[in-house]
Design a protein around this motif. Structure first.
Motif, PDB file in Angstrom:
ATOM      1  N   TYR A 179     -11.728  10.481  41.625  1.00 58.51           N
ATOM      2  CA  TYR A 179     -12.012  11.468  40.598  1.00 58.51           C
ATOM      3  C   TYR A 179     -13.467  11.898  40.721  1.00 58.51           C
ATOM      4  CZ  TYR A 179     -12.719  13.676  36.059  1.00 58.51           C
ATOM      5  OH  TYR A 179     -13.022  14.571  35.071  1.00 58.51           O
ATOM      6  N   GLU A 180     -13.666  13.193  40.884  1.00 59.05           N
ATOM      7  CA  GLU A 180     -15.023  13.723  41.015  1.00 59.05           C
ATOM      8  C   GLU A 180     -15.017  15.189  40.598  1.00 59.05           C
ATOM      9  OE1 GLU A 180     -18.711  13.248  44.154  1.00 59.05           O
ATOM     10  OE2 GLU A 180     -16.687  13.517  44.963  1.00 59.05           O
ATOM     11  N   ASN A 181     -16.030  15.590  39.825  1.00 53.78           N
ATOM     12  CA  ASN A 181     -16.179  16.977  39.385  1.00 53.78           C
ATOM     13  C   ASN A 181     -14.925  17.509  38.699  1.00 53.78           C
ATOM     14  OD1 ASN A 181     -18.811  17.065  40.527  1.00 53.78           O
ATOM     15  ND2 ASN A 181     -17.941  17.559  42.536  1.00 53.78           N
ATOM     16  N   GLY A 182     -14.294  16.649  37.911  1.00 51.19           N
ATOM     17  CA  GLY A 182     -13.130  17.063  37.153  1.00 51.19           C
ATOM     18  C   GLY A 182     -11.837  17.137  37.941  1.00 51.19           C
ATOM     19  N   LEU A 183     -11.833  16.688  39.191  1.00 51.10           N
ATOM     20  CA  LEU A 183     -10.655  16.800  40.052  1.00 51.10           C
ATOM     21  C   LEU A 183     -10.144  15.428  40.469  1.00 51.10           C
ATOM     22  CD1 LEU A 183     -11.831  19.698  42.395  1.00 51.10           C
ATOM     23  CD2 LEU A 183     -10.386  19.888  40.352  1.00 51.10           C
ATOM     24  N   PHE A 184      -8.818  15.291  40.512  1.00 43.43           N
ATOM     25  CA  PHE A 184      -8.156  14.075  40.979  1.00 43.43           C
ATOM     26  C   PHE A 184      -7.604  14.316  42.382  1.00 43.43           C
ATOM     27  CE2 PHE A 184      -7.936  13.743  36.373  1.00 43.43           C
ATOM     28  CZ  PHE A 184      -8.185  12.395  36.133  1.00 43.43           C
ATOM     29  N   THR A 185      -7.937  13.427  43.311  1.00 40.48           N
ATOM     30  CA  THR A 185      -7.419  13.515  44.676  1.00 40.48           C
ATOM     31  C   THR A 185      -6.693  12.225  45.006  1.00 40.48           C
ATOM     32  OG1 THR A 185      -9.262  14.938  45.360  1.00 40.48           O
ATOM     33  CG2 THR A 185      -7.997  13.839  47.109  1.00 40.48           C
ATOM     34  N   CYS A 186      -5.399  12.320  45.266  1.00 36.45           N
ATOM     35  CA  CYS A 186      -4.631  11.124  45.629  1.00 36.45           C
ATOM     36  C   CYS A 186      -4.961  10.748  47.068  1.00 36.45           C
ATOM     37  CB  CYS A 186      -3.140  11.363  45.472  1.00 36.45           C
ATOM     38  SG  CYS A 186      -2.164   9.869  45.752  1.00 36.45           S
ATOM     39  N   LYS A 187      -5.564   9.586  47.239  1.00 39.33           N
ATOM     40  CA  LYS A 187      -5.994   9.130  48.553  1.00 39.33           C
ATOM     41  C   LYS A 187      -4.966   8.228  49.231  1.00 39.33           C
ATOM     42  CE  LYS A 187      -9.817   9.889  49.646  1.00 39.33           C
ATOM     43  NZ  LYS A 187     -10.452  11.052  50.302  1.00 39.33           N
ATOM     44  N   GLU A 188      -4.121   7.575  48.420  1.00 41.39           N
ATOM     45  CA  GLU A 188      -3.239   6.565  49.004  1.00 41.39           C
ATOM     46  C   GLU A 188      -2.112   6.221  48.038  1.00 41.39           C
ATOM     47  OE1 GLU A 188      -3.755   2.012  50.854  1.00 41.39           O
ATOM     48  OE2 GLU A 188      -5.304   2.884  49.549  1.00 41.39           O
ATOM     49  N   PHE A 189      -0.923   5.954  48.600  1.00 40.97           N
ATOM     50  CA  PHE A 189       0.167   5.329  47.867  1.00 40.97           C
ATOM     51  C   PHE A 189       0.254   3.874  48.279  1.00 40.97           C
ATOM     52  CE2 PHE A 189       1.438   9.706  47.430  1.00 40.97           C
ATOM     53  CZ  PHE A 189       1.976   9.742  46.146  1.00 40.97           C
ATOM     54  N   ILE A 190       0.390   3.009  47.306  1.00 39.03           N
ATOM     55  CA  ILE A 190       0.502   1.581  47.586  1.00 39.03           C
ATOM     56  C   ILE A 190       1.890   1.121  47.152  1.00 39.03           C
ATOM     57  CG2 ILE A 190      -0.383  -0.730  47.093  1.00 39.03           C
ATOM     58  CD1 ILE A 190      -2.675   2.171  46.445  1.00 39.03           C
ATOM     59  N   VAL A 191       2.693   0.707  48.109  1.00 41.45           N
ATOM     60  CA  VAL A 191       4.058   0.245  47.840  1.00 41.45           C
ATOM     61  C   VAL A 191       4.078  -1.262  48.054  1.00 41.45           C
ATOM     62  CG1 VAL A 191       6.491   0.408  48.489  1.00 41.45           C
ATOM     63  CG2 VAL A 191       5.030   2.447  48.556  1.00 41.45           C
ATOM     64  N   PRO A 192       4.302  -2.051  47.013  1.00 38.37           N
ATOM     65  CA  PRO A 192       4.267  -3.508  47.160  1.00 38.37           C
ATOM     66  C   PRO A 192       5.465  -4.020  47.942  1.00 38.37           C
ATOM     67  CG  PRO A 192       5.091  -2.925  44.996  1.00 38.37           C
ATOM     68  CD  PRO A 192       4.676  -1.635  45.650  1.00 38.37           C
ATOM     69  N   ASP A 193       5.304  -5.170  48.549  1.00 41.36           N
ATOM     70  CA  ASP A 193       6.420  -5.816  49.247  1.00 41.36           C
ATOM     71  C   ASP A 193       7.245  -6.597  48.227  1.00 41.36           C
ATOM     72  OD1 ASP A 193       8.196  -7.044  50.913  1.00 41.36           O
ATOM     73  OD2 ASP A 193       6.725  -8.389  51.853  1.00 41.36           O
ATOM     74  N   LEU A 194       8.343  -5.990  47.799  1.00 43.13           N
ATOM     75  CA  LEU A 194       9.215  -6.611  46.808  1.00 43.13           C
ATOM     76  C   LEU A 194      10.418  -7.304  47.466  1.00 43.13           C
ATOM     77  CD1 LEU A 194       9.291  -3.757  44.126  1.00 43.13           C
ATOM     78  CD2 LEU A 194       7.718  -5.709  44.259  1.00 43.13           C
ATOM     79  N   SER A 195      10.445  -7.332  48.789  1.00 42.06           N
ATOM     80  CA  SER A 195      11.617  -7.870  49.493  1.00 42.06           C
ATOM     81  C   SER A 195      11.957  -9.310  49.107  1.00 42.06           C
ATOM     82  CB  SER A 195      11.440  -7.750  51.000  1.00 42.06           C
ATOM     83  OG  SER A 195      10.274  -8.438  51.441  1.00 42.06           O
ATOM     84  N   PRO A 196      10.968 -10.177  48.793  1.00 46.90           N
ATOM     85  CA  PRO A 196      11.358 -11.540  48.397  1.00 46.90           C
ATOM     86  C   PRO A 196      12.201 -11.595  47.127  1.00 46.90           C
ATOM     87  CG  PRO A 196       9.032 -11.475  49.008  1.00 46.90           C
ATOM     88  CD  PRO A 196       9.504 -10.059  48.910  1.00 46.90           C
ATOM     89  N   LEU A 197      12.235 -10.495  46.368  1.00 46.34           N
ATOM     90  CA  LEU A 197      12.963 -10.483  45.104  1.00 46.34           C
ATOM     91  C   LEU A 197      14.352  -9.864  45.218  1.00 46.34           C
ATOM     92  CD1 LEU A 197      10.059  -9.353  42.733  1.00 46.34           C
ATOM     93  CD2 LEU A 197      10.714 -11.669  43.390  1.00 46.34           C
ATOM     94  N   GLU A 198      14.725  -9.413  46.419  1.00 45.02           N
ATOM     95  CA  GLU A 198      16.067  -8.865  46.598  1.00 45.02           C
ATOM     96  C   GLU A 198      17.103  -9.974  46.465  1.00 45.02           C
ATOM     97  OE1 GLU A 198      16.824  -5.879  46.633  1.00 45.02           O
ATOM     98  OE2 GLU A 198      15.167  -4.710  47.436  1.00 45.02           O
TER      99      GLU A 198
END
Length: 225
Positions: A179-198
């Protein structure tokens, strides 16, 4: 210097498990959801992230996720502030009803005619609330926990500047914004490893989004809500 917003979706709830529409109504985290929140906290710790402030919607599913994740990451839950403007969509009388009653996507003003909200209404309040939060002088690195639909439309409102696009959707996924100068820039998506819970007999946690780069969310509502 850019500020950071780490926007995290809540963990799995009873209504997620039962395929029910969940907006302003609420339901508790499942046992698996509690473990998902812990994994989200482990991801925060693994990345070495720290937050000077934490915020969430008024839904208990979001505050519970925040408390569990930050306790896992930092050894104790962070204090936080709750905001009505960070809530999920208002789905009107479709709240807590089966997902198959939802319209196709895009939905336009379908829910507005029943007293609910459309994308633009949710975008406006999310932008207003998150801009006010990030403009606070002591807010440099911020954690926010919200819901899938409202986080989606917030991303869409800012996607022109996005440097990352979603390919999967799941509970406890996160968006990292600058967030800078009133603007939001999505830099990254973080997807957790949920496979142990399947587990056999439980719904799959991860859903692939659309392949259309201009609208990856096209099959969001029919694939997982």
């Amino acid at each position: 210097m850019p500020k950071m917003l780490y926007a995290l979706r809540h963990a799995e709830t009873l209504f997620n498990r039962q395929n029910k529409t969940q907006g302003w109504c609420d339901s508790p985290l499942t046992k698996r959801g509690i473990e998902q929140a812990r994994i989200a906290g482990q991801e925060i710790a693994k990345r070495g992230l720290t937050f000077d402030h934490a915020h969430c919607s008024t839904a208990e599913r979001c505050s519970d996720t925040l408390e569990i994740a930050t306790a896992e990451a930092f050894g104790a839950p962070m204090p936080y502030e709750r905001h009505k403007d960070l809530r999920e969509f208002n789905f009107g009388p479709f709240e807590a009803k089966d997902n198959f009653l939802e319209p196709g996507f895009p939905r336009g003003d379908f829910y507005v005619s029943y007293g609910g909200e459309n994308d633009e209404m949710v975008q406006e309040r999310m932008m207003r609330a998150l801009t006010e939060i990030m403009e606070r002088p002591d807010h440099q690195n911020v954690l926010m926990v919200g819901s899938g639909g409202s986080l989606r439309v917030f991303y869409v409102a800012n996607q022109e500047r996005a440097e990352a696009r979603p390919t999967f959707f799941c509970n406890c996924m996160a968006y990292r914004y600058e967030y800078e100068n009133g603007l939001f820039t999505c830099k990254e998506f973080i997807v957790p490893d949920l496979s142990p819970l399947e587990e056999p007999g439980l719904p799959t946690q991860m859903r692939a989004l659309g392949t259309d780069a201009s609208n990856p969310w096209a099959n969001y509502y029919r694939s997982y809500h």
